[in-house]
Motif scaffolding. Structure first.
Motif, PDB file in Angstrom:
ATOM      1  N   ASP A   1       0.826  -1.204   0.000  1.00 56.09           N
ATOM      2  CA  ASP A   1       0.000   0.000   0.000  1.00 56.09           C
ATOM      3  C   ASP A   1       0.864   1.259   0.000  1.00 56.09           C
ATOM      4  N   ALA A   2       2.032   1.207   0.653  1.00 53.85           N
ATOM      5  CA  ALA A   2       2.944   2.352   0.645  1.00 53.85           C
ATOM      6  C   ALA A   2       3.541   2.556  -0.743  1.00 53.85           C
ATOM      7  N   VAL A   3       3.813   1.457  -1.454  1.00 53.27           N
ATOM      8  CA  VAL A   3       4.306   1.563  -2.830  1.00 53.27           C
ATOM      9  C   VAL A   3       3.284   2.315  -3.689  1.00 53.27           C
ATOM     10  N   ALA A   4       2.015   1.950  -3.554  1.00 53.62           N
ATOM     11  CA  ALA A   4       0.968   2.604  -4.339  1.00 53.62           C
ATOM     12  C   ALA A   4       0.880   4.086  -4.008  1.00 53.62           C
ATOM     13  N   ARG A   5       0.956   4.434  -2.725  1.00 49.05           N
ATOM     14  CA  ARG A   5       0.906   5.843  -2.333  1.00 49.05           C
ATOM     15  C   ARG A   5       2.096   6.611  -2.889  1.00 49.05           C
ATOM     16  N   GLN A   6       3.261   5.993  -2.827  1.00 45.84           N
ATOM     17  CA  GLN A   6       4.446   6.663  -3.341  1.00 45.84           C
ATOM     18  C   GLN A   6       4.341   6.908  -4.839  1.00 45.84           C
TER      19      GLN A   6
ATOM     20  N   LEU B   1      11.733   8.999 -11.338  1.00 42.94           N
ATOM     21  CA  LEU B   1      11.475   7.625 -11.766  1.00 42.94           C
ATOM     22  C   LEU B   1      11.076   6.770 -10.566  1.00 42.94           C
ATOM     23  N   LYS B   2      10.161   5.842 -10.796  1.00 43.04           N
ATOM     24  CA  LYS B   2       9.659   4.972  -9.732  1.00 43.04           C
ATOM     25  C   LYS B   2      10.534   3.720  -9.646  1.00 43.04           C
ATOM     26  N   GLY B   3      11.268   3.625  -8.551  1.00 46.66           N
ATOM     27  CA  GLY B   3      12.128   2.460  -8.371  1.00 46.66           C
ATOM     28  C   GLY B   3      11.983   1.880  -6.990  1.00 46.66           C
TER      29      GLY B   3
ATOM     30  N   ASP C   1       3.627  10.592  -9.464  1.00 52.25           N
ATOM     31  CA  ASP C   1       2.840  11.041 -10.626  1.00 52.25           C
ATOM     32  C   ASP C   1       2.409  12.491 -10.462  1.00 52.25           C
ATOM     33  N   GLU C   2       1.949  12.842  -9.273  1.00 48.10           N
ATOM     34  CA  GLU C   2       1.511  14.211  -9.022  1.00 48.10           C
ATOM     35  C   GLU C   2       2.676  15.191  -9.146  1.00 48.10           C
TER      36      GLU C   2
END
Length: 580
Positions: A386-391, A408-410, A396-397
């Motif tokens: 769930d923290a990954v999704a929030r991050q 970049l999302k890593g 994105d924002e």
């Protein structure tokens, strides 16, 4: 009272308080105060004390100010003397043993009366240490290994620390009216990961006078040598080899003091073949006339070579390449376009994503990869799904507001004991890139550890293998690993090997980075930044990359974000899927 001696006193008090089991915040207060005082770099702190300037320094509190007042007024610290009387001499030496910690030192001292490194080693060998509660044979064996690490470390310090000390001393020399130029040489200039001493060369109108003045510097414990050459030993253990020469001898003196000894010897032999010879800090032609050398470029040219950068001077084929014109065009800071290994407040970092991005933009980069710890790293606040999704939503924002820069999302995914990456395939698919690393089970034997890493390299999600050998400089040896097999597979799978630029890691070593280059594996310079200021670790990494003969084409993050992402996607599409 000079700033170096004052800082050393504060640092010693912090260490002795730590041994007494004082609260961590109190120990840190003395350590921070030591750094604050040292940063003033003044010959006498008394004027700063009297004016109130010292009290206003960040990091100075009432307790540490009282120590400094004591030092100014009496030349000694009553607190330090009391702590020394109450603490056996050898306990402070035991603090150098990696992984031991103050609580264990205190317990061992209380139970066995041990108060020195030699006594600790004897107890680890004869079974007394293993017999203690919560110790055992394995712990005793680890202590023996750690003692060996501590002894091998000796008086060596991290490159980062050596560079800081060298910069302060050189700056002081440059203010001397008889010094025209002063430069750092030796292992620091060659960018070795750890250094034993500091080499400095100064061009002086009166070398003997400058060396004599340096021998009377504040904070100096001992000076040895004569003429313009001195070995200076400071109260805090810093050792400086100072070479003061006349300006006409500066070029050869700087080259010789830079080393390495093997490189210098090879150049001297090459000179003899051209009927040129070195006489001290001068180069003589075949008639015995002094060759005028304005800089090192001219020196190498006179010997028939193209210029050899200081980082390359290790007698590893650099002279042959300089003779044939095949030396590489080395990477520099202008080539780096972004970084991938960075942590934020989502795990164990101190900066927000926006703060880290802003700091990266200020460095002129085009992208920043956020790679917080994965869920297995619970001790570092690893991210649950769930923290990954929030991050990812936050990234994105933020990206929607940025121009000419992107985040970049890593993830820094733990490589589990069997080689699987932390998280399932669905979550791994959501990242732009994946860094894999080992943070547990370091004691696996060589074949098992190697297979663990080789299994991880089979996962198509893996983009970068981070700090591949797990070493901590001066504190922990690399774990057992067939690095040649790992490098070969990384090159085959298109996975970059990280040159982790954290000053405590510098992992891979420059020798292995050079081997990886020759095998065709890409290198990623990762700051492993846990704060905005730690993004500057990249500069240390660049120096080590240069030492490994790396150019921009060898380094993953000298490419654009699109190229990095294309490489990741191509790797995923071309490799077999994850193991069941």
């Amino acid at each position: 009272m000079d700033s170096r001696t004052a800082a050393h006193t504060l640092s010693l008090i912090g260490s002795l308080l730590e041994l007494r089991g004082e609260q961590r915040f109190k120990v840190r207060a003395y350590q921070n105060a030591a750094q604050a005082v040292l940063s003033t770099d003044v010959d006498d702190i008394e004027p700063m004390l009297r004016s109130g300037e010292l009290k206003d320094l960040a990091g100075i509190g009432p307790a540490t100010l009282a120590v400094l007042t004591d030092l100014v007024e009496t030349g000694e610290s009553r607190l330090l003397e009391r702590l020394r009387e109450e603490t056996p001499d050898g306990l402070a030496e035991m603090l150098r043993v990696p992984g031991l910690g103050t609580a264990k030192i205190q317990f061992i001292h209380q139970q066995l009366g041990i108060a020195s490194l030699d006594e600790l080693e004897a107890a680890a060998r004869d079974g007394r240490l293993a017999a203690l509660p919560r110790f055992g044979a394995k712990t005793a064996e680890k202590v023996l290994q750690s003692i060996d690490v501590a002894r091998r470390a000796g008086s060596r310090v991290l490159l980062m620390d050596g560079m800081g000390e060298a910069a302060r001393i050189v700056e002081g020399l440059r203010h001397h009216p008889l010094v025209r130029r002063a430069e750092v040489a030796g292992s620091i200039r060659r960018h070795l990961e750890v250094v034993a001493d500091i080499d400095i060369v100064a061009a002086c109108d009166d070398p003997h006078r400058v060396a004599e003045d340096a021998s009377r510097a504040p904070g100096l414990k001992r000076s040895r040598g004569e003429g313009g050459t001195r070995r200076l030993e400071y109260v805090d253990g810093t050792i400086v080899d100072l070479y003061c020469v006349t300006p006409d001898r500066f070029t050869v003196a700087l080259w010789r003091a830079t080393g390495s000894a093997a490189h210098v010897a090879a150049v001297q032999r090459a000179g003899e073949s051209r009927r040129l010879r070195f006489d001290g800090d001068t180069l003589l032609d075949r008639t015995g006339k002094v060759v005028r050398l304005t800089d090192e470029q001219v020196l190498y040219s006179a010997l028939g070579y193209s210029y050899v950068e200081p980082e390359l001077r290790e007698d590893r084929g650099e002279l042959e390449a300089a003779l044939s014109g095949t030396l590489p065009a080395l990477i520099d800071s202008t080539h780096v376009r972004g970084v991938l290994h960075c942590h934020t407040v989502y795990s164990d970092g101190t900066g927000t994503i926006a703060e880290m991005a802003e700091a990266a933009q200020a460095l002129g980069w085009e992208y920043l990869g956020v790679s917080d710890h994965s869920q297995a790293a619970f001790y570092a606040g690893g991210l649950k799904p769930d923290a990954v999704a929030r991050q990812h939503d936050e990234i994105d924002e933020l990206n929607a507001t940025l121009r000419g820069f992107r985040v970049l999302k890593g993830i820094e995914a733990d490589i589990l004991a069997d080689g699987r990456l932390d998280y399932d395939e669905r979550i791994l698919d959501s990242f732009d890139f994946v860094i894999g690393s080992i943070h547990a089970r370091f004691g696996m034997d060589g074949p098992k550890m190697t297979q663990r890493v080789l299994n991880a390299l089979d996962d198509p999600h893996l983009t970068v293998l981070a700090h591949p050998t797990g070493r901590l400089l001066l504190r922990r040896d690399p774990y057992a690993l067939d690095l040649e097999a790992v490098t070969a597979k990384a090159a085959d799978r298109g996975v970059a090997l990280e040159l982790n630029a954290d000053p405590y890691r510098m992992d891979l070593s420059w020798e292995y980075c050079l081997s990886a280059k020759r095998r065709g594996a890409a290198i990623s310079i990762g700051p492993d930044a846990h704060s905005t200021s730690a993004l500057a670790n990249v500069e240390l990494g660049i120096g080590l990359a240069r030492k490994a003969w790396l150019g921009p084409d060898d380094v993953l993050n000298c490419r654009s974000a699109d190229e990095v992402l294309l490489r990741t996607r191509r790797t995923v599409s071309q490799q077999p899927g994850p193991r069941a």
